[in-house]
Design a protein around this motif. Structure first.
Motif, PDB file in Angstrom:
ATOM      1  N   TYR A  15       0.846  -1.207   0.000  1.00  0.00           N
ATOM      2  CA  TYR A  15       0.000   0.000   0.000  1.00  0.00           C
ATOM      3  C   TYR A  15       0.878   1.253   0.000  1.00  0.00           C
ATOM      4  O   TYR A  15       0.765   2.118   0.876  1.00  0.00           O
ATOM      5  N   HIS A  17       2.290   4.736  -0.828  1.00  0.00           N
ATOM      6  CA  HIS A  17       1.940   6.095  -1.278  1.00  0.00           C
ATOM      7  C   HIS A  17       3.029   7.025  -0.737  1.00  0.00           C
ATOM      8  O   HIS A  17       2.805   7.800   0.200  1.00  0.00           O
ATOM      9  N   LYS A  20       3.379  10.567  -3.631  1.00  0.00           N
ATOM     10  CA  LYS A  20       2.195  11.404  -3.812  1.00  0.00           C
ATOM     11  C   LYS A  20       1.222  11.094  -2.682  1.00  0.00           C
ATOM     12  O   LYS A  20       0.940   9.925  -2.410  1.00  0.00           O
ATOM     13  N   TYR A  22      -2.163  10.464  -0.514  1.00  0.00           N
ATOM     14  CA  TYR A  22      -3.335   9.681  -0.908  1.00  0.00           C
ATOM     15  C   TYR A  22      -4.348   9.679   0.229  1.00  0.00           C
ATOM     16  O   TYR A  22      -3.974   9.683   1.408  1.00  0.00           O
ATOM     17  N   GLN A  30      -5.507  13.888   2.852  1.00  0.00           N
ATOM     18  CA  GLN A  30      -4.542  13.031   2.148  1.00  0.00           C
ATOM     19  C   GLN A  30      -3.253  12.950   2.948  1.00  0.00           C
ATOM     20  O   GLN A  30      -2.872  13.902   3.637  1.00  0.00           O
ATOM     21  N   TYR A  32       0.900  10.882   3.036  1.00  0.00           N
ATOM     22  CA  TYR A  32       1.880   9.931   2.524  1.00  0.00           C
ATOM     23  C   TYR A  32       1.807   8.739   3.464  1.00  0.00           C
ATOM     24  O   TYR A  32       1.774   8.916   4.691  1.00  0.00           O
ATOM     25  N   SER A 103       2.396   6.799   8.494  1.00  0.00           N
ATOM     26  CA  SER A 103       1.973   7.881   7.610  1.00  0.00           C
ATOM     27  C   SER A 103       2.499   9.222   8.105  1.00  0.00           C
ATOM     28  O   SER A 103       2.959   9.343   9.241  1.00  0.00           O
ATOM     29  N   TYR A 127       7.012   1.101  -5.486  1.00  0.00           N
ATOM     30  CA  TYR A 127       5.734   0.416  -5.672  1.00  0.00           C
ATOM     31  C   TYR A 127       5.542  -0.611  -4.548  1.00  0.00           C
ATOM     32  O   TYR A 127       6.477  -0.937  -3.809  1.00  0.00           O
TER      33      TYR A 127
END
Length: 198
Positions: A15, A17, A20, A22, A30, A32, A103, A127
């Motif tokens: 998962y 991010h 960018k 999300y 949003q 990271y 996050s 990724y």
């Protein structure tokens, strides 16, 4: 305040991010974020996580929870061989791992580098499925009556590629083939005396 920042090494990321921000819910802020898969075989890594959570709990008692911890302090670390917070099974990639999400707010971009400390800006290099070293910070929270330990996300260093997780988009090569252009019709031979086709 005790230091609660640690680096977990050679963990798999899911998962992802990182380049960018999300938000799963369009109305939510949003962020990271990334889900970290720490192998259960990495005993030293788990000890670092447990020690940081214990330090964050002591910080919470001293600064956030009015001198007393909840009877059971919720932490962000889950057993990948067990069930998720919602009672569902974790994905197969989580088997044999400790699983936790980290996050940081959208206004605090994550510094993502490669093994040579070069910044990574190519999204195809970051990724779900890669292996990385990740700096995380465990912290106590007291939000709308809920108390527990959260996990903040710091810099990330990609260690190596891994098999992509989840539904990655197919490549053009995997779904198309080379188109053979029809051969141009050969011009008829011309009679040099009459100038007409033979």
């Amino acid at each position: 305040m005790e230091n609660t920042s640690i680096v977990v090494e050679n963990v798999r990321l899911s998962y992802v991010h990182l380049l960018k921000p999300y938000g799963r819910d369009p109305m939510a802020k949003q962020k990271y974020s990334v889900t970290i898969l720490l192998p259960k075989s990495d005993v030293e890594g788990k000890q670092k996580v447990d020690a940081a959570i214990a330090a964050a709990t002591r910080n919470g008692i001293a600064n956030k929870w009015n001198g007393a911890a909840p009877a059971k302090v919720p932490t962000p670390v889950w057993d990948g061989d067990g069930l998720t917070q919602n009672g569902n099974k974790f994905g197969p990639e989580c088997a044999g791992h400790w699983v936790f999400a980290a996050s940081t707010p959208a206004d605090k971009p994550v510094d993502v580098v490669d093994g040579r400390m070069n910044r990574i800006i190519d999204a195809t290099q970051v990724y779900s499925g890669i292996y990385a070293n990740v700096c995380v910070n465990f912290f106590a929270y007291n939000y709308q009556g809920k108390k527990g330990i959260g996990c903040g996300l710091g810099p990330v260093q990609k260690v190596r590629d891994g098999e992509p997780l989840g539904g990655s988009a197919p490549t053009a090569k995997s779904v198309f083939h080379v188109i053979q252009e029809p051969a141009a019709p050969s011009a008829p031979a011309i009679n040099p005396l009459t100038g007409q086709p033979m």
